[in-house]
Enzyme design. Sequence first.
Site, PDB file in Angstrom:
ATOM      1  N   TRP A  10       0.481  -6.053  26.364  1.00  0.00           N
ATOM      2  CA  TRP A  10       0.936  -6.731  25.123  1.00  0.00           C
ATOM      3  C   TRP A  10       2.415  -7.200  24.945  1.00  0.00           C
ATOM      4  O   TRP A  10       3.238  -6.585  25.781  1.00  0.00           O
ATOM      5  CB  TRP A  10       0.907  -5.666  24.105  1.00  0.00           C
ATOM      6  CG  TRP A  10      -0.642  -5.144  23.594  1.00  0.00           C
ATOM      7  CD1 TRP A  10      -1.841  -5.425  24.124  1.00  0.00           C
ATOM      8  CD2 TRP A  10      -0.876  -4.422  22.646  1.00  0.00           C
ATOM      9  NE1 TRP A  10      -2.821  -4.834  23.550  1.00  0.00           N
ATOM     10  CE2 TRP A  10      -2.345  -3.881  22.576  1.00  0.00           C
ATOM     11  CE3 TRP A  10      -0.024  -3.520  21.718  1.00  0.00           C
ATOM     12  CZ2 TRP A  10      -2.985  -3.234  21.535  1.00  0.00           C
ATOM     13  CZ3 TRP A  10      -0.824  -2.607  20.751  1.00  0.00           C
ATOM     14  CH2 TRP A  10      -2.148  -2.420  20.761  1.00  0.00           C
ATOM     15  N   GLU A  52       0.896  -1.314  -0.011  1.00  0.00           N
ATOM     16  CA  GLU A  52      -0.099  -0.131   0.036  1.00  0.00           C
ATOM     17  C   GLU A  52       0.901   1.282   0.019  1.00  0.00           C
ATOM     18  O   GLU A  52       0.426   2.439  -0.154  1.00  0.00           O
ATOM     19  CB  GLU A  52      -1.104   0.179   1.433  1.00  0.00           C
ATOM     20  CG  GLU A  52      -1.911  -1.103   1.292  1.00  0.00           C
ATOM     21  CD  GLU A  52      -1.681  -2.381   1.922  1.00  0.00           C
ATOM     22  OE1 GLU A  52      -0.264  -2.607   1.777  1.00  0.00           O
ATOM     23  OE2 GLU A  52      -2.557  -3.036   2.413  1.00  0.00           O
TER      24      GLU A  52
END
Length: 542
Positions: free
Chosen positions: A444, A330
């Site tokens: 996390w 992208e």
Amino acid sequence: MLGMMQDWPLLCHKILDYAAAQHGGREIVSRSVEGPILRTTYADIHARAKKASQALEADGFGLGDRIATLGWNSARHMEAWYGAMGIGGVYHTLNPRLFPEQIAWIMNHAEDKGLFVDLSFLPIVEAIADNVPSLRKIIVLTDADHMPKSSKLEMVDYESWIGQHDGDFAWKQFDENTACGMCYTSGTTGDPKGVLYSHRSNVLHALISVQPDALNLGSNEVIMPVVPMFHANAWGIAHSAPMVGAKIVNPGPLMDGASIYELLDSEKVTMTAAVPTVWLMLLSYLEETGKKLPHLNRVVIGGSACPRAMTEAFQNDYGVQVIHAWGMTEMSPLGSLGVMKPVYSDLEGEVLLDMQEKQGYAPFGVEMQITDDENVELPWDGKTFGKLKVRGPGVAKAYYGGAGVEQFDQEGWFDTGDVAHINANGYMQITDRSKDVIKSGGEWISTIDLENLAVGHPDIQEAAVIGIVHSKWDERPLLICITKQGKNPAAEDILEFMRGKVAKWWMPNAVAFVEEIPHTATGKIQKTELRKQFADYRFDDG
Ligand code: AMP
């Protein structure tokens, strides 16, 4: 008040005009599918791409037509791209490593009308052509002598097809925002999504990528794009190399260590680029044979995180500088490069390696931010991690056909799907794909950090970390490893090697040894597949 400078549209074929005019004799060397090494020049590619444009026009192709390519990196493949772009067509790279049904799906989504194909991929085309109704012309990237004797498909060979034309052709003129290229993302989940490049975005991306603090390309460079043209435009090299007149060495279909080494050596390649899996093969080959890399100056490694041990081996054992890069289809694709700013120019040894584990900083033309889930921008402190977002003239503003709208916001930010932190000097480090991050007790854990650490163990060939459901912590890390040939380390030995190098609560709960780790068509570890394989796995304590 408007400026009074010339309106010189940024069109890709101007790159090839320039290469032919200023670097016409510079070589492009390609290992062919047929076997021999073929040599050509920018002047030749320019002349033949014009013939390809003429042939496409004669076959009724024109502005906006999608013309697919299914080929290895080669001069003919480059000519096909420039030939298609020169009539305002859109080259559409297909990844032959996908399943045939996925390729057919992508071709139908793009409504490809034409196809350039290497001999090696004819079986794929034979399997799917009937299911792609838009396809009306197949050009095989070979000559008459190598055409298959019989096939159920109607096809022409490239050399005879362009041979009917004289190359006396003026590229078509159109707006620089006209579409020129297309590539679908590998899509580990959901359908693949199409990225539609424009002439302007490709030219700007090439200008950005040749800068000294990016790929640092010039006419003296001999560059080997091992990264395929079907993987995010070979990271722009088919545009950036001719823009500066660098010699290109195309590895064609052979990417094993011995074949790559052969070309690096015989063509005196100075710079090369590929995903880590390719370099694992080269490094094992060098280790086995004791060969060295006297000509190679630097290697660009991206597509997946470059393990520290790999950087160390290239730099310390072979004297080759590693540039760790990050990007996405992208983004045309370059997003950041791990070259050292003056503040870091004195770094060496372990501290330099620490810095090179980061994916580097964004060049001009790429803006970055990290945000939390509520879209609040997070500080660049080198530890707070969040969603990585980017914008710039080489970044997609939408997917072809309108998929994935949720990834683009009103201010033009594209949510990359990566999780990262950025330090005060702008150096970004990917900690995970957002779908792969492990959430343990509300915090996390970066799977990439753990993987990098594990492959630093001398007996480990490749490692992947996934989250396993845990009754107390929600998820805990499982380290999955392939060992090097003939090595048989104990799980505890690997954990001991990792201990002390990451926070205690990040340490994997267990190690699983496997024969194979699945990869996507662009060489990334396929964690969705691993999660399926280990769906029933549970730790002893949870
Ligand atoms: P692709 O479009 O196939 O090149 O995939 C882009 C994705 O690859 C990014 O969003 C990242 O998740 C991953 N990627 C690319 N380069 C790196 C890198 N140097 N380190 C970690 N992940 C990377």
